[in-house]
Design a protein around this motif. Structure first.
Motif, PDB file in Angstrom:
ATOM      1  N   TYR A 125       0.963  -1.188   0.063  1.00  0.00           N
ATOM      2  CA  TYR A 125      -0.043  -0.054  -0.083  1.00  0.00           C
ATOM      3  C   TYR A 125       0.851   1.266  -0.164  1.00  0.00           C
ATOM      4  O   TYR A 125       0.545   2.296  -0.524  1.00  0.00           O
ATOM      5  CB  TYR A 125      -0.984  -0.048   1.262  1.00  0.00           C
ATOM      6  N   ASP A 131       1.801   2.215  -3.415  1.00  0.00           N
ATOM      7  CA  ASP A 131       0.791   2.484  -4.733  1.00  0.00           C
ATOM      8  C   ASP A 131       0.766   3.763  -4.716  1.00  0.00           C
ATOM      9  O   ASP A 131       0.165   4.525  -3.715  1.00  0.00           O
ATOM     10  CB  ASP A 131      -0.609   1.607  -4.001  1.00  0.00           C
ATOM     11  N   PRO A 132       0.948   4.495  -5.984  1.00  0.00           N
ATOM     12  CA  PRO A 132       0.618   5.910  -6.023  1.00  0.00           C
ATOM     13  C   PRO A 132      -0.987   6.297  -5.648  1.00  0.00           C
ATOM     14  O   PRO A 132      -1.124   7.387  -5.532  1.00  0.00           O
ATOM     15  CB  PRO A 132       1.003   6.250  -7.424  1.00  0.00           C
ATOM     16  N   GLU A 133      -1.858   5.396  -6.096  1.00  0.00           N
ATOM     17  CA  GLU A 133      -3.166   5.531  -5.888  1.00  0.00           C
ATOM     18  C   GLU A 133      -3.462   5.105  -4.541  1.00  0.00           C
ATOM     19  O   GLU A 133      -4.976   5.116  -4.256  1.00  0.00           O
ATOM     20  CB  GLU A 133      -3.977   4.858  -7.015  1.00  0.00           C
ATOM     21  N   GLY A 134      -2.685   4.923  -3.860  1.00  0.00           N
ATOM     22  CA  GLY A 134      -3.085   4.212  -2.284  1.00  0.00           C
ATOM     23  C   GLY A 134      -3.834   5.242  -1.403  1.00  0.00           C
ATOM     24  O   GLY A 134      -3.371   6.322  -1.511  1.00  0.00           O
ATOM     25  N   GLU A 135      -4.510   4.816  -0.543  1.00  0.00           N
ATOM     26  CA  GLU A 135      -5.175   5.445   0.384  1.00  0.00           C
ATOM     27  C   GLU A 135      -4.773   5.309   1.731  1.00  0.00           C
ATOM     28  O   GLU A 135      -4.194   4.258   2.080  1.00  0.00           O
ATOM     29  CB  GLU A 135      -6.497   5.377   0.362  1.00  0.00           C
ATOM     30  N   ASP A 140      -5.884   2.289   3.626  1.00  0.00           N
ATOM     31  CA  ASP A 140      -5.433   0.981   3.092  1.00  0.00           C
ATOM     32  C   ASP A 140      -4.304   0.177   4.132  1.00  0.00           C
ATOM     33  O   ASP A 140      -4.271  -1.083   4.039  1.00  0.00           O
ATOM     34  CB  ASP A 140      -4.611   0.948   1.697  1.00  0.00           C
TER      35      ASP A 140
END
Length: 136
Positions: A65, A68-72, A75
């Motif tokens: 996580y 991940d560049p799009e991770g929140e 997560d």
């Protein structure tokens, strides 16, 4: 987390270049050896992190996580591990290690007593949750 591995690899390369320059200018074995050990330590930590992350990515079927560049932030939620809130054993391990270190200064008898205390306190630390009230 792969960034952390490459940071340690970068430190190892920096220490290697510094070690070579230091040796060429000073011809001092003590500093050269210390810098060589720094190269090895930084490389070892980078190697461990790099291959641990590879194993975790295989287990997760994709990047972690934090990679991940799009991770929140959500997560990363969940249990991170078990941390003992009430253990006295680390204090005893540290005191016995201090006794070993002081034994190197004051006498071999203190080294032997410190090693015995280190062995017993390490066993106590490792097996703390295998018996008694807090066993699981």
């Amino acid at each position: 987390m792969r960034v952390q591995a490459f940071m340690f690899y970068g430190c190892a390369v920096f220490f290697l270049v510094t070690d070579i320059v230091y040796w060429l200018w000073s011809k001092d074995w003590t500093g050269t050896t210390a810098l060589a050990l720094s190269v090895g330590l930084a490389g070892l930590v980078g190697f461990y992190i790099h291959f641990t992350i590879r194993r975790l990515e295989k287990a997760n079927n994709g990047p972690l996580y934090e990679d991940d560049p799009e991770g929140e932030i959500a997560d990363a939620a969940g249990e991170l591990g078990f941390f003992s809130p009430h253990s006295w054993w680390p204090l005893f391990v540290a005191l016995s290690a201090a006794a070993v270190a002081l034994g190197l200064v004051f006498g071999w008898w203190l080294v032997i007593a410190g090693l015995a205390a280190s062995l017993l306190s390490t066993i106590g630390l490792v097996f703390e949750y295998y018996r008694g009230h807090f066993s699981h």
